[in-house]
Design a protein around this motif. Structure first.
Motif, mmCIF file in Angstrom:
data_model
loop_
_atom_site.group_PDB
_atom_site.id
_atom_site.type_symbol
_atom_site.label_atom_id
_atom_site.label_comp_id
_atom_site.label_asym_id
_atom_site.label_seq_id
_atom_site.Cartn_x
_atom_site.Cartn_y
_atom_site.Cartn_z
ATOM 1 N N TYR A 93 0.850 -1.182 0.000
ATOM 2 C CA TYR A 93 0.000 0.000 0.000
ATOM 3 C C TYR A 93 0.896 1.245 0.000
ATOM 4 O O TYR A 93 1.640 1.483 0.948
ATOM 5 C CB TYR A 93 -0.912 0.020 1.226
ATOM 6 C CG TYR A 93 -1.970 1.082 1.118
ATOM 7 C CD1 TYR A 93 -3.192 0.801 0.505
ATOM 8 C CD2 TYR A 93 -1.734 2.372 1.556
ATOM 9 C CE1 TYR A 93 -4.142 1.775 0.359
ATOM 10 C CE2 TYR A 93 -2.687 3.354 1.408
ATOM 11 C CZ TYR A 93 -3.886 3.054 0.815
ATOM 12 O OH TYR A 93 -4.835 4.035 0.649
ATOM 13 N N PRO A 94 0.817 2.073 -1.050
ATOM 14 C CA PRO A 94 1.719 3.244 -1.171
ATOM 15 C C PRO A 94 1.222 4.415 -0.336
ATOM 16 O O PRO A 94 0.779 5.439 -0.853
ATOM 17 C CB PRO A 94 1.656 3.548 -2.670
ATOM 18 C CG PRO A 94 0.278 3.123 -3.079
ATOM 19 C CD PRO A 94 -0.051 1.919 -2.226
ATOM 20 N N LEU A 95 1.354 4.305 0.967
ATOM 21 C CA LEU A 95 0.711 5.266 1.875
ATOM 22 C C LEU A 95 1.167 6.700 1.641
ATOM 23 O O LEU A 95 0.351 7.627 1.685
ATOM 24 C CB LEU A 95 0.989 4.865 3.327
ATOM 25 C CG LEU A 95 0.383 5.779 4.404
ATOM 26 C CD1 LEU A 95 -1.128 5.856 4.275
ATOM 27 C CD2 LEU A 95 0.782 5.287 5.794
ATOM 28 N N ASN A 96 2.446 6.923 1.404
ATOM 29 C CA ASN A 96 2.917 8.305 1.305
ATOM 30 C C ASN A 96 2.532 8.990 0.001
ATOM 31 O O ASN A 96 2.675 10.207 -0.130
ATOM 32 C CB ASN A 96 4.424 8.379 1.525
ATOM 33 C CG ASN A 96 4.776 8.254 2.989
ATOM 34 O OD1 ASN A 96 3.925 8.466 3.856
ATOM 35 N ND2 ASN A 96 6.018 7.888 3.274
ATOM 36 N N ASP A 483 -7.086 -8.013 -11.512
ATOM 37 C CA ASP A 483 -5.748 -8.555 -11.268
ATOM 38 C C ASP A 483 -4.658 -7.499 -11.167
ATOM 39 O O ASP A 483 -3.524 -7.814 -10.782
ATOM 40 C CB ASP A 483 -5.390 -9.545 -12.389
ATOM 41 C CG ASP A 483 -6.327 -10.737 -12.416
ATOM 42 O OD1 ASP A 483 -6.789 -11.147 -11.337
ATOM 43 O OD2 ASP A 483 -6.610 -11.235 -13.527
ATOM 44 N N ASN A 484 -4.954 -6.265 -11.540
ATOM 45 C CA ASN A 484 -3.918 -5.222 -11.467
ATOM 46 C C ASN A 484 -4.481 -3.911 -10.943
ATOM 47 O O ASN A 484 -3.978 -2.844 -11.255
ATOM 48 C CB ASN A 484 -3.281 -5.002 -12.838
ATOM 49 C CG ASN A 484 -4.282 -4.534 -13.885
ATOM 50 O OD1 ASN A 484 -5.494 -4.649 -13.684
ATOM 51 N ND2 ASN A 484 -3.798 -4.013 -14.995
ATOM 52 N N THR A 485 -5.531 -4.013 -10.142
ATOM 53 C CA THR A 485 -6.159 -2.814 -9.602
ATOM 54 C C THR A 485 -5.275 -2.151 -8.557
ATOM 55 O O THR A 485 -4.265 -2.718 -8.109
ATOM 56 C CB THR A 485 -7.527 -3.164 -8.985
ATOM 57 O OG1 THR A 485 -8.178 -1.959 -8.556
ATOM 58 C CG2 THR A 485 -7.347 -4.082 -7.777
ATOM 59 N N GLY A 486 -5.660 -0.964 -8.155
ATOM 60 C CA GLY A 486 -4.950 -0.244 -7.095
ATOM 61 C C GLY A 486 -5.916 0.645 -6.342
ATOM 62 O O GLY A 486 -7.074 0.827 -6.742
ATOM 63 N N PRO A 487 -5.443 1.223 -5.232
ATOM 64 C CA PRO A 487 -6.326 2.034 -4.393
ATOM 65 C C PRO A 487 -6.558 3.425 -4.965
ATOM 66 O O PRO A 487 -5.728 3.951 -5.700
ATOM 67 C CB PRO A 487 -5.560 2.104 -3.072
ATOM 68 C CG PRO A 487 -4.121 2.031 -3.480
ATOM 69 C CD PRO A 487 -4.086 1.105 -4.671
ATOM 70 N N ALA A 488 -7.688 4.005 -4.569
ATOM 71 C CA ALA A 488 -7.998 5.394 -4.939
ATOM 72 C C ALA A 488 -7.526 6.358 -3.860
ATOM 73 O O ALA A 488 -7.792 7.550 -3.948
ATOM 74 C CB ALA A 488 -9.490 5.551 -5.174
ATOM 75 N N TYR A 489 -6.868 5.839 -2.823
ATOM 76 C CA TYR A 489 -6.309 6.642 -1.733
ATOM 77 C C TYR A 489 -7.386 7.282 -0.874
ATOM 78 O O TYR A 489 -7.305 8.463 -0.528
ATOM 79 C CB TYR A 489 -5.331 7.689 -2.274
ATOM 80 C CG TYR A 489 -4.247 7.107 -3.144
ATOM 81 C CD1 TYR A 489 -3.678 5.877 -2.838
ATOM 82 C CD2 TYR A 489 -3.791 7.775 -4.276
ATOM 83 C CE1 TYR A 489 -2.683 5.334 -3.619
ATOM 84 C CE2 TYR A 489 -2.788 7.225 -5.069
ATOM 85 C CZ TYR A 489 -2.237 6.002 -4.734
ATOM 86 O OH TYR A 489 -1.246 5.461 -5.517
ATOM 87 N N HIS A 490 -8.387 6.489 -0.535
ATOM 88 C CA HIS A 490 -9.452 6.927 0.370
ATOM 89 C C HIS A 490 -9.433 5.992 1.589
ATOM 90 O O HIS A 490 -9.843 4.836 1.489
ATOM 91 C CB HIS A 490 -10.821 6.852 -0.317
ATOM 92 C CG HIS A 490 -10.915 7.695 -1.552
ATOM 93 N ND1 HIS A 490 -11.800 7.419 -2.580
ATOM 94 C CD2 HIS A 490 -10.228 8.811 -1.926
ATOM 95 C CE1 HIS A 490 -11.667 8.338 -3.519
ATOM 96 N NE2 HIS A 490 -10.715 9.187 -3.157
ATOM 97 N N HIS A 491 -8.957 6.496 2.730
ATOM 98 C CA HIS A 491 -8.816 5.658 3.930
ATOM 99 C C HIS A 491 -10.087 5.728 4.759
ATOM 100 O O HIS A 491 -10.504 6.798 5.170
ATOM 101 C CB HIS A 491 -7.639 6.147 4.782
ATOM 102 C CG HIS A 491 -6.371 6.300 4.027
ATOM 103 N ND1 HIS A 491 -5.431 7.275 4.302
ATOM 104 C CD2 HIS A 491 -5.885 5.601 2.979
ATOM 105 C CE1 HIS A 491 -4.427 7.164 3.459
ATOM 106 N NE2 HIS A 491 -4.677 6.165 2.652
ATOM 107 N N MET A 492 -10.679 4.581 5.039
ATOM 108 C CA MET A 492 -11.969 4.580 5.731
ATOM 109 C C MET A 492 -12.058 3.407 6.711
ATOM 110 O O MET A 492 -11.436 2.370 6.518
ATOM 111 C CB MET A 492 -13.109 4.439 4.697
ATOM 112 C CG MET A 492 -13.191 5.572 3.687
ATOM 113 S SD MET A 492 -14.268 5.177 2.287
ATOM 114 C CE MET A 492 -13.192 4.095 1.333
ATOM 115 N N GLY A 493 -12.887 3.579 7.744
ATOM 116 C CA GLY A 493 -13.410 2.467 8.511
ATOM 117 C C GLY A 493 -12.669 2.020 9.746
ATOM 118 O O GLY A 493 -13.084 1.039 10.377
ATOM 119 N N THR A 494 -11.605 2.682 10.167
ATOM 120 C CA THR A 494 -10.752 2.131 11.217
ATOM 121 C C THR A 494 -11.140 2.531 12.643
ATOM 122 O O THR A 494 -10.527 2.052 13.598
ATOM 123 C CB THR A 494 -9.290 2.562 10.960
ATOM 124 O OG1 THR A 494 -9.265 3.987 10.796
ATOM 125 C CG2 THR A 494 -8.753 1.899 9.715
#
Length: 553
Positions: A93-96, A483-494
């Motif tokens: 996960y490319p957090l930065n 098979d090659n998707t990635g995140p939209a950089y929306h952090h939710m739910g924690t």
């Protein structure tokens, strides 16, 4: 010593006397909460881990964004020991790349799309038998959505037949559909898909002392003109109303009273290595879906050995993201991509019923009986390389470069989609004691995987995209799918909300079950993700929290 360092050293970062509210985080949620409470006469202090960026530097940051020698995390200086993280889960996960630390938070680099969640997003268990219902309904947030749209300055139109009910128009007129939007609209009509305007938090005309968009086309990751909303706006309004804002003061932990019922202080660090205690009557934790749970877990005590507000054991769990599905290629006509740096048309037709078919005049979108999640279709305005990108990576110059630019620019076209992910306890943010930040604290560790339901929904989005692109006559050259998707950089739910303290962290007012003076206005309180960009809902929740806090102080 540089000018920035001189300015930093000269600022007073000692704590204020005990204030009414201490807000941790100066992004959209923190800025809105601070402004509303300060405007109503409360003493407010905002603590922000990152710096206050100078708007005069935006052109330089734009150059960093478009020059290939710079990485994605360099535009807003997200790297180094301060921002360390690990991703021991199934997927990296490319957090930065996904966040910005500084006054304004991630609105500094966001795309600016601001849709309301649908009514169905609040009723996922009742409607689909999966996940959980939110403890609040769309109607509870509806007036706050309208206030949030006015606060951010949303340009939109009432042309979306699939949108949830609203009573008032958007505060600004929608942007005109782009040239490629008109091409897509013709193809969509042939396959029975309805397109409509995108609500955008960028000025289509001057608003709130900010200019109209002048078309730099680099909205993500930086808007040099200031036409795109950033939370710096409400942080400054909060200061004008009397709030005090300290930047570069990362909060290390929250400390509670001897009874373990209330937070007494936020302990923050300054660059000289000193720690300070900011005391307050109430606290609002607004650091986003990763740093919120991290700070709670770092605030362990003898009474709370598993972290603060974590009697349920759910702090950090149910981490959710939106997944990207996309498809694109070239067309034997001019598409004028990259003239607009943001999306102007989309479709919510398959949001509430992603398996529904669509009948057109020439072809159709086939129905599906699969168990699927919500999806949102987007029509991109930035497909293919821009002339600047082509020129910067070329090996030729001047007249020799022109044929390459003409051949490689102007006939690309692409679609995107966001797909919602269900909350799963194994997707979580926790602490990695093996890696520490510049203050010796364990960094966030991200455990994240993509489930089969989400993969099926991604495949469904690709199926619809292919139908539209083939109708348009596109030579499809690339696909982003299961098979090659990635995140939209929306952090939710924690730090999810709920009425039961055993299955949630915060109550319907976003106050923690365990600590009576700690609120968490954030996407970390989302129960389900939906498939809409989350910032407008974050803003609506923040304004609702501010009203609740105001009534209790």
């Amino acid at each position: 010593m540089s000018a920035d360092e001189t300015e930093e050293s000269e600022q007073d970062r000692t704590p204020s006397d005990r204030v009414d509210v201490c807000v941790v985080g100066a992004g959209p949620a923190g800025g809105l909460v601070a402004h509303r409470l300060a405007d109503r006469g409360h003493d407010v202090v905002v603590l922000e881990a990152g710096p206050r960026f100078d708007p005069a530097d935006r052109l330089e940051r734009m150059e960093r964004a478009i020059r290939p020698i710079h990485g994605d995390d360099e535009v807003w200086e997200m790297s180094g020991p301060r921002d360390e993280f690990t991703t021991p889960g199934e997927l990296f996960y490319p957090l930065n790349v996904a966040r910005v630390k500084g006054v304004g938070g991630s609105t500094l680099h966001w795309q600016g799309m601001v849709m309301r969640l649908h009514e169905s997003d609040f009723e996922r268990r009742s409607r689909d038998g999966v996940a959980d219902d939110w403890p609040i309904a769309y109607g509870d947030l509806r007036p706050y959505y309208a206030e949030a749209e006015s606060a951010l300055g949303v340009a939109g139109a009432s042309d979306n037949p699939f949108a949830p009910p609203r009573e008032e128009p958007h505060p600004l007129p929608a942007f005109e559909p782009s040239h490629s939007d008109s091409l897509f609209a013709e193809a969509c009509e042939r396959v029975g898909v309805t397109t409509h305007a995108v609500p955008n938090a960028r000025n289509s005309e001057p608003y709130d002392d900010r200019s109209a968009c002048v078309g730099y086309g680099t909205c993500k990751p930086v808007c040099p003109s200031g036409a795109k909303y950033t939370a710096e706006s409400h942080v400054e309004k909060a200061e004008e109303a009397g709030a005090r804002v300290l930047d570069r003061v990362p909060v290390q932990r929250l400390e509670h009273d001897s009874a373990g019922e209330r937070v007494e202080a936020a302990v923050y660090a300054t660059s000289d290595g000193e720690e300070h205690r900011q005391e307050a009557r109430a606290f609002a934790l607004a650091c986003g879906g990763v740093e919120n749970p991290r700070l709670l877990l770092l605030s362990e005590s003898e009474q709370y050995p598993d972290g603060l507000a974590n009697s349920s054991g759910l702090v950090g769990r149910h981490f959710m993201e939106h997944l990207f599905a996309g498809m694109g290629g070239t067309l034997e006509r001019r598409t004028r991509q990259n003239h607009v740096g943001f999306i102007t048309s989309e479709s919510h037709q398959f949001y509430d019923d992603p398996g529904a078919g669509a009948e057109g005049t020439e072809s159709s979108v086939p129905p599906s009986d699969d168990d699927l999640g919500p999806l949102k279709l987007e029509f991109l305005n930035y497909a293919g390389p821009s002339p600047v990108e082509t020129a910067l990576s070329a090996e030729t110059w001047g007249d020799d470069l022109l044929p390459q630019l003409r051949e490689g620019y102007g006939n690309h076209v692409a679609m995107g989609a966001l797909v919602g992910q269900l909350p799963r306890a194994e997707n979580r943010i926790t602490l990695d004691p093996e890696t520490t930040d510049d203050h010796g604290n364990p960094v966030p560790a991200i455990y994240w995987r993509i489930d089969d339901r989400t993969k099926r929904t991604l495949a469904r989005a690709n199926e619809i995209q292919r139908t539209i692109l083939e109708s348009l006559g596109v030579d499809i050259e690339w696909t982003v799918g299961p098979d090659n998707t990635g995140p939209a950089y929306h952090h939710m739910g924690t730090t999810r909300m709920g009425t039961d303290p055993e299955s949630s962290v915060v109550d319907p007012q976003l106050r923690t079950h365990d600590l009576s003076n700690l609120w968490i206005p954030s996407s970390s309180a989302f129960v389900t993700s939906g498939a809409m960009n989350p910032t407008l809902t974050i803003a609506a929740l923040a304004l609702r929290v501010a009203d609740d806090l105001d009534s209790r102080l």
